[in-house]
Design a protein around this motif. Structure first.
Motif, PDB file in Angstrom:
ATOM      1  N   SER A  24       5.143  -0.927  21.296  1.00 18.09           N
ATOM      2  CA  SER A  24       5.409  -2.067  22.176  1.00 18.09           C
ATOM      3  C   SER A  24       5.765  -3.306  21.365  1.00 18.09           C
ATOM      4  O   SER A  24       6.670  -4.068  21.727  1.00 18.09           O
ATOM      5  CB  SER A  24       4.181  -2.345  23.055  1.00 18.09           C
ATOM      6  OG  SER A  24       3.892  -1.238  23.881  1.00 18.09           O
ATOM      7  N   SER A  83       5.066  -4.602  28.289  1.00 17.01           N
ATOM      8  CA  SER A  83       5.605  -3.371  27.722  1.00 17.01           C
ATOM      9  C   SER A  83       4.494  -2.374  27.439  1.00 17.01           C
ATOM     10  O   SER A  83       4.630  -1.172  27.698  1.00 17.01           O
ATOM     11  CB  SER A  83       6.374  -3.691  26.434  1.00 17.01           C
ATOM     12  OG  SER A  83       6.796  -2.511  25.784  1.00 17.01           O
ATOM     13  N   SER A  88       9.296  -2.779  19.865  1.00 17.85           N
ATOM     14  CA  SER A  88      10.382  -2.805  20.853  1.00 17.85           C
ATOM     15  C   SER A  88      10.698  -4.212  21.332  1.00 17.85           C
ATOM     16  O   SER A  88      11.814  -4.485  21.775  1.00 17.85           O
ATOM     17  CB  SER A  88      10.023  -1.916  22.045  1.00 17.85           C
ATOM     18  OG  SER A  88       8.888  -2.430  22.732  1.00 17.85           O
ATOM     19  N   THR A  89       9.721  -5.121  21.251  1.00 11.93           N
ATOM     20  CA  THR A  89       9.958  -6.516  21.679  1.00 11.93           C
ATOM     21  C   THR A  89      10.056  -7.471  20.489  1.00 11.93           C
ATOM     22  O   THR A  89      10.119  -8.679  20.689  1.00 11.93           O
ATOM     23  CB  THR A  89       8.817  -6.979  22.598  1.00 11.93           C
ATOM     24  OG1 THR A  89       7.555  -6.885  21.912  1.00 11.93           O
ATOM     25  CG2 THR A  89       8.763  -6.153  23.866  1.00 11.93           C
ATOM     26  N   GLU A 129       3.231  -0.697  30.688  1.00 10.81           N
ATOM     27  CA  GLU A 129       4.151   0.299  31.216  1.00 10.81           C
ATOM     28  C   GLU A 129       4.065   1.607  30.432  1.00 10.81           C
ATOM     29  O   GLU A 129       4.131   2.691  31.004  1.00 10.81           O
ATOM     30  CB  GLU A 129       5.583  -0.241  31.180  1.00 10.81           C
ATOM     31  CG  GLU A 129       5.874  -1.308  32.219  1.00 10.81           C
ATOM     32  CD  GLU A 129       5.806  -0.766  33.642  1.00 10.81           C
ATOM     33  OE1 GLU A 129       6.227   0.395  33.848  1.00 10.81           O
ATOM     34  OE2 GLU A 129       5.316  -1.480  34.530  1.00 10.81           O
ATOM     35  N   GLN A 130       3.918   1.495  29.104  1.00 13.93           N
ATOM     36  CA  GLN A 130       3.955   2.687  28.263  1.00 13.93           C
ATOM     37  C   GLN A 130       2.620   3.438  28.207  1.00 13.93           C
ATOM     38  O   GLN A 130       2.555   4.545  27.673  1.00 13.93           O
ATOM     39  CB  GLN A 130       4.386   2.315  26.837  1.00 13.93           C
ATOM     40  CG  GLN A 130       5.795   1.763  26.755  1.00 13.93           C
ATOM     41  CD  GLN A 130       6.254   1.580  25.319  1.00 13.93           C
ATOM     42  OE1 GLN A 130       6.114   2.474  24.498  1.00 13.93           O
ATOM     43  NE2 GLN A 130       6.807   0.416  25.012  1.00 13.93           N
ATOM     44  N   HIS A 168      14.121  -1.321  19.211  1.00 12.16           N
ATOM     45  CA  HIS A 168      13.863  -1.131  20.639  1.00 12.16           C
ATOM     46  C   HIS A 168      13.787   0.354  20.991  1.00 12.16           C
ATOM     47  O   HIS A 168      12.975   0.772  21.829  1.00 12.16           O
ATOM     48  CB  HIS A 168      14.948  -1.807  21.461  1.00 12.16           C
ATOM     49  CG  HIS A 168      14.725  -1.714  22.938  1.00 12.16           C
ATOM     50  ND1 HIS A 168      13.784  -2.463  23.603  1.00 12.16           N
ATOM     51  CD2 HIS A 168      15.320  -0.933  23.883  1.00 12.16           C
ATOM     52  CE1 HIS A 168      13.797  -2.166  24.890  1.00 12.16           C
ATOM     53  NE2 HIS A 168      14.722  -1.245  25.080  1.00 12.16           N
TER      54      HIS A 168
END
Length: 371
Positions: free
Chosen positions: A237, A214, A240-241, A217-218, A12
């Motif tokens: 992304s 995600s 991180s998920t 957003e990034q 993450h």
């Protein structure tokens, strides 16, 4: 378990990762191979459509000493069609014969009563007309088409059309694989199967949207920097998920596996197979497509935009200048791979990243103020 939790936290934070986007051609090849196998299964064997879609009759008998194999033989002799026979809890038989003329149900019922040594009035017959089965099949296709259209419209509005296209490809991928495995295994397709398909489509879409959210957003101001390409951020992304996707998939698969392997396999409750197989295969395929298909495909589509091409050139040019203080891995990758843009972009994400030192850190005083 603590090591797994630490790995999830490091994923993450971006300290470790796997290059999903950089290896996307491998995953595309695996998916194409599986899809071709599923399509061949559908073309060669076809789907074993249940009585609800073909029409026919279901005969339920009281307690009898006849076995399932004997019931299948008696039903085939009486109707001339292959029958699906299940042993009920009260000792009776449930004999399902699809594709027969419902007008001959009384004749078949008399033959079964004679073979099973039972009074004919004790055998219950439920008839399903072929027109009703055709109507059910058409409604199922209509529901699936409406679902797909709504999904594309929603994703195009909430995110962008490239993500909508990628999600649609992933959904078609999941449906094709699930139906292909149904054809290869030979399980009966019932309304429960349709319910299972719609359920796994929603689950697959949920997993995909989590990664897309995600990613969105990034990448808000991605063109204002020269550190990461779009593929780099897409890879971050996914990583991180990743643990969230794995955890939710495993938790969802465990009860479904219990229904399929224990309920349907060990205990012999065959009626559980129609919905549990579609759920089990669909959940696994949905998790795979969300990670290995949908997001890498979005990265492929976005990297074709002029502004993303320009960003990639700036990023690669900066990395080619030499190692930056906070980008040792990116520079090492540039030295090792030369002008291979995919390898350089991948190296910027995979592996640990040094965090910049805090500029507000105090020097000499607990209050943090400088002298």
């Amino acid at each position: 378990m603590s090591k797994l939790g630490n790995l999830g936290a490091r994923l993450h934070r971006g300290e470790v990762g796997y290059d999903f986007v950089g290896n996307r051609k491998i995953w595309y090849g695996v998916s194409i191979l599986i899809t071709i196998t599923a399509v061949l299964g559908l073309a060669v064997r076809g789907l074993n459509m249940g009585i609800e879609f073909q029409g026919g009759a279901v005969f339920t008998t009281p307690k009898t000493s006849a076995s399932v194999a004997q019931g299948e033989s008696f039903a085939q002799d009486a109707s001339g069609h292959t029958a699906v026979v299940q042993k009920l809890g009260n000792g009776g038989l449930r004999i399902q014969i699809a594709g027969i003329d419902t007008g001959k149900s009384d004749q078949i019922k008399e033959e079964l009563a004679k073979d099973l040594s039972l009074p004919s009035d004790k055998i219950n017959a439920d008839l399903v007309g072929p027109s009703w089965g055709e109507q059910i099949a058409n409604k199922a296709w209509e529901g699936l088409a409406i679902f797909m259209v709504l999904v594309v419209i929603y994703l195009a509005i909430a995110f962008e059309w490239r993500m909508a296209v990628a999600a649609l490809v992933a959904l078609v991928h999941d449906i094709t694989i699930t139906t292909g495995i149904y054809a290869l295994v030979g399980f009966e397709v019932t309304p429960g199967t349709v319910i299972g398909l719609l359920t796994i489509l929603g689950y697959s879409l949920y997993d995909t949207v989590v990664v897309f959210d995600s990613l969105k957003e990034q990448t808000k101001d991605i063109t204002k920097q020269t550190r990461w390409t779009y593929s780099d951020v897409a890879n971050r992304s996914i990583n991180s998920t990743l643990m969230r996707s794995i955890n939710t998939t495993v938790v969802a698969l465990l009860p479904v596996a219990g229904l399929l392997f224990i309920g349907g396999g060990v205990l012999g409750a065959g009626m559980l197979n129609d919905i549990s197989l579609s759920l089990f295969v669909g959940l696994a395929a949905g998790a795979y497509s969300s990670i290995f298909i949908a997001t890498p495909l979005v990265a492929d589509l976005k990297e074709r935009e002029p502004q993303m091409k320009a960003l990639r050139k700036r990023v690669l040019a900066k990395r080619a200048q030499g190692p930056a203080q906070d980008e040792p891995l990116a520079a090492a990758a540039a030295d090792a791979h030369g002008d291979d843009s995919e390898d350089v972009a991948a190296a910027a994400v995979v592996g640990p990243r040094n965090q910049p030192a805090s500029r507000g850190r105090g020097r000499g005083r607990p209050s943090g103020k400088r002298r």
